[in-house]
Design a protein around this motif. Structure first.
Motif, short mmCIF file in Angstrom:
data_model
loop_
_atom_site.label_atom_id
_atom_site.label_comp_id
_atom_site.label_asym_id
_atom_site.label_seq_id
_atom_site.Cartn_x
_atom_site.Cartn_y
_atom_site.Cartn_z
N ASP A 360 0.76 -1.14 -0.12
CA ASP A 360 0.02 -0.21 -0.17
C ASP A 360 0.89 1.02 -0.02
N GLU A 361 2.20 1.16 0.71
CA GLU A 361 2.82 2.40 0.75
C GLU A 361 3.36 2.77 -0.74
N PHE A 362 3.82 1.75 -1.43
CA PHE A 362 4.24 2.08 -2.66
C PHE A 362 2.85 2.66 -3.67
N MET A 363 1.95 2.05 -3.43
CA MET A 363 0.65 2.69 -4.20
C MET A 363 0.46 3.92 -3.82
N GLU A 382 20.88 -7.62 8.32
CA GLU A 382 21.99 -7.62 8.79
C GLU A 382 22.40 -6.23 9.74
N LYS A 383 22.02 -5.02 9.14
CA LYS A 383 22.31 -4.00 9.74
C LYS A 383 21.22 -3.31 10.73
N LEU A 384 19.73 -3.51 10.19
CA LEU A 384 18.79 -2.82 11.01
C LEU A 384 18.01 -3.80 11.57
N GLY A 385 18.14 -5.27 11.06
CA GLY A 385 17.34 -6.17 11.83
C GLY A 385 15.98 -6.54 11.46
N TYR A 386 15.63 -5.68 10.27
CA TYR A 386 14.36 -5.80 9.69
C TYR A 386 14.29 -7.24 8.35
N ASP A 387 13.43 -8.12 8.76
CA ASP A 387 13.21 -9.12 7.68
C ASP A 387 12.28 -8.65 6.60
N LEU A 388 12.31 -7.74 5.70
CA LEU A 388 11.45 -6.99 5.13
C LEU A 388 10.33 -8.00 4.29
N GLU A 395 3.40 -2.25 10.12
CA GLU A 395 4.89 -3.05 10.65
C GLU A 395 5.72 -2.64 9.42
N PHE A 396 5.45 -2.95 8.27
CA PHE A 396 6.26 -2.76 6.97
C PHE A 396 6.46 -1.50 6.93
N GLU A 397 5.41 -0.48 7.02
CA GLU A 397 5.58 0.99 6.82
C GLU A 397 6.68 1.84 8.06
N LYS A 398 6.33 1.15 9.14
CA LYS A 398 7.29 1.95 10.10
C LYS A 398 8.97 1.32 9.79
N ALA A 399 8.95 0.14 9.60
CA ALA A 399 10.60 -0.45 9.07
C ALA A 399 11.01 0.32 7.86
N TYR A 400 10.08 0.41 7.07
CA TYR A 400 10.49 1.28 5.54
C TYR A 400 11.10 2.61 6.04
N GLN A 401 10.36 3.41 6.89
CA GLN A 401 10.50 4.72 7.04
C GLN A 401 11.87 4.83 7.87
N ASP A 402 12.00 3.88 8.77
CA ASP A 402 13.38 3.65 9.30
C ASP A 402 14.56 3.41 8.41
N ILE A 403 14.22 2.31 7.50
CA ILE A 403 15.36 2.18 6.65
C ILE A 403 15.57 3.62 5.78
N ASP A 442 -0.64 -6.10 1.14
CA ASP A 442 -1.49 -5.72 2.41
C ASP A 442 -2.85 -6.00 2.04
N THR A 443 -3.60 -5.89 1.15
CA THR A 443 -4.71 -6.18 0.89
C THR A 443 -5.04 -7.61 1.22
N VAL A 444 -4.19 -8.28 0.60
CA VAL A 444 -4.33 -9.95 0.86
C VAL A 444 -4.10 -10.19 2.25
N ASN A 445 -3.13 -9.85 2.91
CA ASN A 445 -2.68 -10.22 4.24
C ASN A 445 -3.58 -9.69 5.50
N LYS A 446 -4.26 -8.58 5.17
CA LYS A 446 -5.26 -8.01 6.13
C LYS A 446 -6.34 -8.93 5.91
N ALA A 447 -6.78 -9.58 4.88
CA ALA A 447 -7.70 -10.73 4.84
C ALA A 447 -7.51 -11.87 5.10
N ASN A 448 -6.22 -12.21 5.36
CA ASN A 448 -5.64 -13.54 5.95
C ASN A 448 -6.28 -14.00 7.08
N PRO A 449 -6.97 -15.10 7.28
CA PRO A 449 -7.38 -15.41 8.44
C PRO A 449 -6.34 -16.09 9.45
N ASN A 450 -5.34 -16.59 8.94
CA ASN A 450 -4.16 -17.15 9.65
C ASN A 450 -2.97 -16.20 9.92
#
Length: 764
Positions: A360-363, A382-388, A395-403, A442-450
């Motif tokens: 969503d952030e890209f769009m 390795e340097k920031l600890g984010y497994d993007l 969670e992604f948006e916060k990590a991406y802004q930190d990157i 993001d659309t898919v994972n928001k709707a992911n029941p698992n």
């Protein structure tokens, strides 16, 4: 029955008697034909006339015209097989938009040929199913699991066979059915009945015949369409029935080569596979401490490409692999160029299907014309600890802004681009090749029941089926069927949805997954995909159009409800899927991981959703994902309906096949022609809006193709010189994301405007 007439025609045509009082005019019995046995016999036109009249029964055609067309092709020494082929060709040549029923006549004549060949080959047609089963098992054609049924039960099942259902196919359907799905010396209804019996073999012994009959009638009457792997492989020993797989590569050699091997296993069994490569380090990254040593993702994609070619499904066709890459990955620009002709051919992969995993952030940045940063996943990890690759949403948006806040100081390997310019690059590739697919993470994972148990990395080959993937542990796999809406009435929908869910749940236990991770996934998530085809026919039959969004929403609300309810009832009977506890289903959330309040506000029949949510919390649900709408391009021809939920490409056209040109038309073209909206002329924003409405009720995805006509005046009749612009395509793709569509499958482009006599040039 029509079949009785056909049986008489067959008996007459293979009789040794040549007596007839109605020979070809002025022939004086001088024309001889070559029988299938090889001997010469007098031509008897009455036999041909009987077959012609039979094939034309209840169709809006003139049988005399077909007989007359054949007479000009008869010669001394012609074989009976050639006569039959000439009849079929005559019927096909007379087929047009004004007389579309000739395609059904050609289909019946083709089916008649199949019946006759099998009668000659094995000595009988329908009537002794138990004998067929026994001989096919002994010959290794049928899986011996069919012998769970006794002789008496097989004889009972024989009584269900309705040969008249063989006569419902047009020519395209008959050719595809006989060439792609039937075994040598097998009749269509035998194939469907055997599938039904095997699908019911997982039922309790006292219920097997009950469900087998229901399965057979739904499949054979073309209300439920089995996916190709099920229909083609279920009857044969050790056949894999799963349509869709997704695997993910870790950033190490062991994982990469393990997943390449798994890709080969999937391809061997005829499945399509999605491979996510987002965790692999980028070009220029370090390898074993050496800077700028990595070749990036492209060399590994090339290995996948060559695996798809080498493991070619037993020689039938090349393997089908879609490779997914997250939109922030540093190798995205080269990923978009890997199928162009220019550049280093060692870094090209022409036989895979690329997809971009879009956040969503890209769009948002595309819309706002902001910059976008491409990074190396290894350096970020390795340097920031984010497994993007594992991250999405906030969670992604916060990590991406930190990157981005640590560029140059911590993150050295990166590239900044304008998000909209990158999106235009994507669009140019889509216009030229139809790809990459766009999959909205993001659309898919928001709707992911698992969510409690992992994440979904990308889409499958056709962009409609996906669930959690854990490299080396769980590989997404899914079995599919589709409801044929063209043949369904409203009062049948609940029963057919219930049968479809039961069929697929049984399939999970019958199939032989090609590798361990797939088996583990089946056991943990029990993912299935009940889809739909023939929406254009459903609309035309009711004199509706694609702007009747409320009626479309109501239809798919019913489908979503009935399928979800069926899975809940199966959980009562068999237990919930293993990962149910902690899932969104267990929390009272329903399709799309939405609360009941949403359904109370948006459903046309809201009360039932609260009851369903309560029942699921009480009993569980059998399948973590239940509905998914596949493209169904070929199987819809067998089913005699339009593909998927899309408008018909054209009301009538000829397609070029190996057997020549084949007429294609929807089933209700005779009396509902003007209610079929042609996709080649339809504003694609309507397709997007329709898909968005349907997606609300489908818990997995929809294979949404977009077809843009670049000719002048198509979308703007009042402005004959105005053609579609790049901005129009751009706006439509943005709308797809905004409307909640989960993916954009192919983007196809119409480049010609002569639809009568030429094939339209489309990308892919």
């Amino acid at each position: 029955m029509l079949f009785d007439t056909q049986e008489q025609a067959i008996e007459t045509s293979i009789s040794d008697s040549n007596k007839s009082s109605n020979h070809v005019e002025n022939s004086s019995n001088s024309i001889k034909v070559v029988k299938r046995s090889g001997r010469l016999a007098d031509l008897d036109i009455s036999k041909i006339r009987n077959v012609v009249n039979w094939a034309c029964t209840d169709k809006d055609v003139n049988a005399i015209a077909l007989e007359a067309g054949l007479k000009t092709r008869i010669r001394y020494g012609i074989s009976t097989r050639e006569i039959q082929d000439n009849l079929i060709n005559c019927a096909l040549e007379m087929c047009n938009i004004d007389e579309p029923d000739w395609r059904y006549v050609a289909g019946r004549l083709s089916m008649w040929s199949l019946w006759k060949e099998i009668l000659v080959s094995r000595g009988y047609n329908y009537g002794d199913y138990a004998k067929t089963v026994q001989s096919f098992v002994e010959a290794g054609k049928y899986d011996d699991r069919i012998l769970v049924y006794s002789q008496a039960e097989l004889e009972t099942a024989n009584g269900w066979i309705n040969p008249d259902w063989d006569l419902d196919y047009d020519y395209a359907g008959t050719v595809l059915l006989t060439s792609r799905y039937l075994l040598p010396d097998e009749l269509p209804q035998e194939a469907f009945l055997t599938c039904a019996l095997l699908l019911a073999s997982e039922e309790a012994p006292e219920n097997r015949l009950h469900y087998a009959k229901k399965f057979y009638e739904a499949i054979a009457s073309r209300r439920i369409s089995l996916a190709t792997p099920i229909l083609a492989n279920l009857r044969v020993p050790n056949g894999s029935l799963t349509s869709c797989f997704i695997i993910s590569m870790e950033d190490n050699l062991e994982s990469i080569y393990r997943e390449i091997t798994n890709t080969a296993r999937i391809s061997k069994n005829g499945g399509g596979v999605g491979v996510n490569v987002s965790r692999i380090r980028a070009t220029g990254s370090a390898v074993m401490g050496k800077k700028n040593a990595s070749g990036g993702v492209i060399p590994w994609i090339k290995l996948l490409n060559d695996t798809a070619i080498a493991v070619n499904q037993g020689g039938r066709r090349a393997g089908a692999v879609t490779v997914g890459l997250d939109i922030w990955h540093l190798d995205v620009p080269e990923f978009l160029e890997m199928q162009t002709e220019n550049g280093d051919q060692r870094r090209k992969a022409y036989d895979v299907f690329p997809q971009l995993v879009i956040t969503d952030e890209f769009m948002r940045r595309v819309k706002n014309k902001q910059s976008w940063t491409l990074v190396d996943p290894l350096e970020v990890r390795e340097k920031l600890g984010y497994d993007l690759p594992l991250m999405w949403g906030e969670e992604f948006e916060k990590a991406y802004q930190d990157i981005e806040a640590n560029l140059d100081t911590v993150i050295k390997l990166y590239k900044q681009v304008n998000a909209r310019e990158l999106f235009k690059h994507i669009m140019r590739s889509q216009v030229e090749t139809g790809m990459p697919y766009l999959w909205f993470k993001d659309t898919v994972n928001k709707a992911n029941p698992n969510k409690h148990d992992g994440y979904i990395p990308q889409g499958n080959l056709c962009q409609e089926s996906y669930s959690n993937v854990t490299s080396g542990q769980y590989a997404h796999c899914c079995n599919l069927v589709s409801l044929n809406l063209a043949n369904l009435e409203q009062q049948e929908l609940e029963e057919v949805c219930t049968l479809a869910v039961r069929i697929l749940d049984n399939t999970i236990d019958i199939t032989n997954p090609p590798f361990t991770d797939a088996k583990n996934h089946n056991n943990r998530y029990r993912t299935i995909g009940v889809g739909a085809m023939g929406l254009a026919d459903w609309l035309a039959k009711r004199e509706l159009r694609y702007n009747n969004l409320q009626e479309i929403s109501n239809l798919f609300e019913d489908m979503g409800f009935y399928c979800t309810q069926a899975s809940m009832k199966l959980a009562q009977e068999r237990g919930a899927f293993d990962a149910y506890e902690g899932s969104d289903w267990s929390k009272g959330l329903l399709i799309g991981s939405r609360p009941v309040e949403w359904y109370k506000a948006n459903a046309y029949s809201p009360e039932r959703w609260q009851i369903l949510a309560d029942d699921i919390q009480k009993y569980g649900i059998r399948n973590s994902h239940i509905t998914a709408i596949a493209p169904n391009t070929s199987s819809s021809l067998v089913q005699g309906c339009t593909a998927s939920i899309l408008p018909v490409y054209s009301r009538f056209f000829y397609d070029k096949w190996a057997k020549g040109t084949v007429p294609i038309a929807p089933p209700y073209i005779n009396d509902k022609v003007w209610f079929y909206q042609e996709n080649k002329n339809l504003d694609q924003t309507m397709v997007v809006k329709t898909t968005g409405v349907i997606q609300q009720w489908i818990d997995t995805g929809i294979s949404m193709e977009l077809l843009f006509n670049l000719n002048e005046g198509v979308y703007y009749p009042s402005e004959p010189e105005r053609a579609l612009k790049a901005k129009d395509i751009f706006d439509t793709l943005i709308m797809a994301w905004e409307e909640g569509c989960k993916a954009v499958y192919y983007v196809r482009i119409v480049q010609k405007d002569n639809f009568k006599d030429e094939c339209t040039a489309c990308a892919n």
